[in-house]
Write a protein that holds these residues in place. Structure first.
Motif, PDB file in Angstrom:
ATOM      1  N   PHE A   1       1.601   6.560  -7.078  1.00  0.00           N
ATOM      2  CA  PHE A   1       0.575   7.505  -7.504  1.00  0.00           C
ATOM      3  C   PHE A   1       0.994   8.939  -7.237  1.00  0.00           C
ATOM      4  O   PHE A   1       0.726   9.835  -8.034  1.00  0.00           O
ATOM      5  CB  PHE A   1      -0.764   7.200  -6.835  1.00  0.00           C
ATOM      6  CG  PHE A   1      -1.405   5.942  -7.358  1.00  0.00           C
ATOM      7  CD1 PHE A   1      -1.635   5.762  -8.711  1.00  0.00           C
ATOM      8  CD2 PHE A   1      -1.760   4.920  -6.496  1.00  0.00           C
ATOM      9  CE1 PHE A   1      -2.211   4.598  -9.197  1.00  0.00           C
ATOM     10  CE2 PHE A   1      -2.337   3.750  -6.970  1.00  0.00           C
ATOM     11  CZ  PHE A   1      -2.566   3.592  -8.319  1.00  0.00           C
ATOM     12  N   ALA A   2       1.667   9.185  -6.144  1.00  0.00           N
ATOM     13  CA  ALA A   2       2.142  10.538  -5.834  1.00  0.00           C
ATOM     14  C   ALA A   2       3.165  10.994  -6.864  1.00  0.00           C
ATOM     15  O   ALA A   2       3.129  12.139  -7.318  1.00  0.00           O
ATOM     16  CB  ALA A   2       2.731  10.586  -4.433  1.00  0.00           C
TER      17      ALA A   2
ATOM     18  N   LEU B   1       0.828  -1.198   0.000  1.00  0.00           N
ATOM     19  CA  LEU B   1       0.000   0.000   0.000  1.00  0.00           C
ATOM     20  C   LEU B   1       0.869   1.257   0.000  1.00  0.00           C
ATOM     21  O   LEU B   1       0.604   2.204  -0.741  1.00  0.00           O
ATOM     22  CB  LEU B   1      -0.935  -0.011   1.205  1.00  0.00           C
ATOM     23  CG  LEU B   1      -2.003   1.065   1.273  1.00  0.00           C
ATOM     24  CD1 LEU B   1      -2.901   1.024   0.051  1.00  0.00           C
ATOM     25  CD2 LEU B   1      -2.823   0.886   2.537  1.00  0.00           C
ATOM     26  N   LYS B   2       1.916   1.232   0.782  1.00  0.00           N
ATOM     27  CA  LYS B   2       2.846   2.363   0.841  1.00  0.00           C
ATOM     28  C   LYS B   2       3.519   2.567  -0.520  1.00  0.00           C
ATOM     29  O   LYS B   2       3.643   3.696  -1.001  1.00  0.00           O
ATOM     30  CB  LYS B   2       3.885   2.127   1.928  1.00  0.00           C
ATOM     31  CG  LYS B   2       4.825   3.274   2.149  1.00  0.00           C
ATOM     32  CD  LYS B   2       5.776   2.963   3.299  1.00  0.00           C
ATOM     33  CE  LYS B   2       6.755   4.091   3.531  1.00  0.00           C
ATOM     34  NZ  LYS B   2       7.678   3.809   4.624  1.00  0.00           N
ATOM     35  N   SER B   3       3.930   1.488  -1.146  1.00  0.00           N
ATOM     36  CA  SER B   3       4.566   1.573  -2.468  1.00  0.00           C
ATOM     37  C   SER B   3       3.598   2.115  -3.511  1.00  0.00           C
ATOM     38  O   SER B   3       3.967   2.943  -4.341  1.00  0.00           O
ATOM     39  CB  SER B   3       5.067   0.200  -2.907  1.00  0.00           C
ATOM     40  OG  SER B   3       6.098  -0.242  -2.070  1.00  0.00           O
ATOM     41  N   ALA B   4       2.365   1.649  -3.469  1.00  0.00           N
ATOM     42  CA  ALA B   4       1.361   2.122  -4.421  1.00  0.00           C
ATOM     43  C   ALA B   4       1.092   3.604  -4.217  1.00  0.00           C
ATOM     44  O   ALA B   4       0.976   4.359  -5.185  1.00  0.00           O
ATOM     45  CB  ALA B   4       0.075   1.315  -4.271  1.00  0.00           C
ATOM     46  N   SER B   5       1.009   4.027  -2.980  1.00  0.00           N
ATOM     47  CA  SER B   5       0.782   5.451  -2.694  1.00  0.00           C
ATOM     48  C   SER B   5       1.921   6.301  -3.225  1.00  0.00           C
ATOM     49  O   SER B   5       1.693   7.362  -3.812  1.00  0.00           O
ATOM     50  CB  SER B   5       0.625   5.673  -1.193  1.00  0.00           C
ATOM     51  OG  SER B   5      -0.542   5.047  -0.725  1.00  0.00           O
ATOM     52  N   ALA B   6       3.146   5.845  -3.050  1.00  0.00           N
ATOM     53  CA  ALA B   6       4.309   6.577  -3.555  1.00  0.00           C
ATOM     54  C   ALA B   6       4.288   6.641  -5.079  1.00  0.00           C
ATOM     55  O   ALA B   6       4.604   7.677  -5.669  1.00  0.00           O
ATOM     56  CB  ALA B   6       5.592   5.927  -3.066  1.00  0.00           C
TER      57      ALA B   6
END
Length: 50
Positions: free
Chosen positions: A17-18, A10-15
Motif C-alpha cells: 500500500f505504501a 501484514l508487513k508485506s501488505a503495508s509495504a
C-alpha cells in the motif's frame, strides 16, 4: 496461521500500500509535467483552459 506468518503478511501488505501511494504521486507529477510542457509548446495559459 501462525502469528509470525500473520505479522509477515501484514508487513508485506503495508509495504504494498505504501508503494501504491508513491506510484500515484509520481504519476500525478508526471501528468502535471506533461501538461506544463504541452502548454508551453502551444503557448497556452491557465486562462486559455477556462
Amino acid at each position: 496461521m501462525s502469528e509470525q506468518r500473520y505479522a509477515d503478511m501484514l508487513k508485506s501488505a503495508s509495504a504494498l500500500f505504501a508503494s501504491a501511494d508513491v506510484d500515484t504521486e509520481s504519476e500525478k507529477r508526471a501528468a502535471i509535467d506533461e501538461i506544463n510542457e504541452l502548454m508551453t509548446q502551444h503557448g497556452l495559459t491557465v486562462d486559455d483552459l477556462r
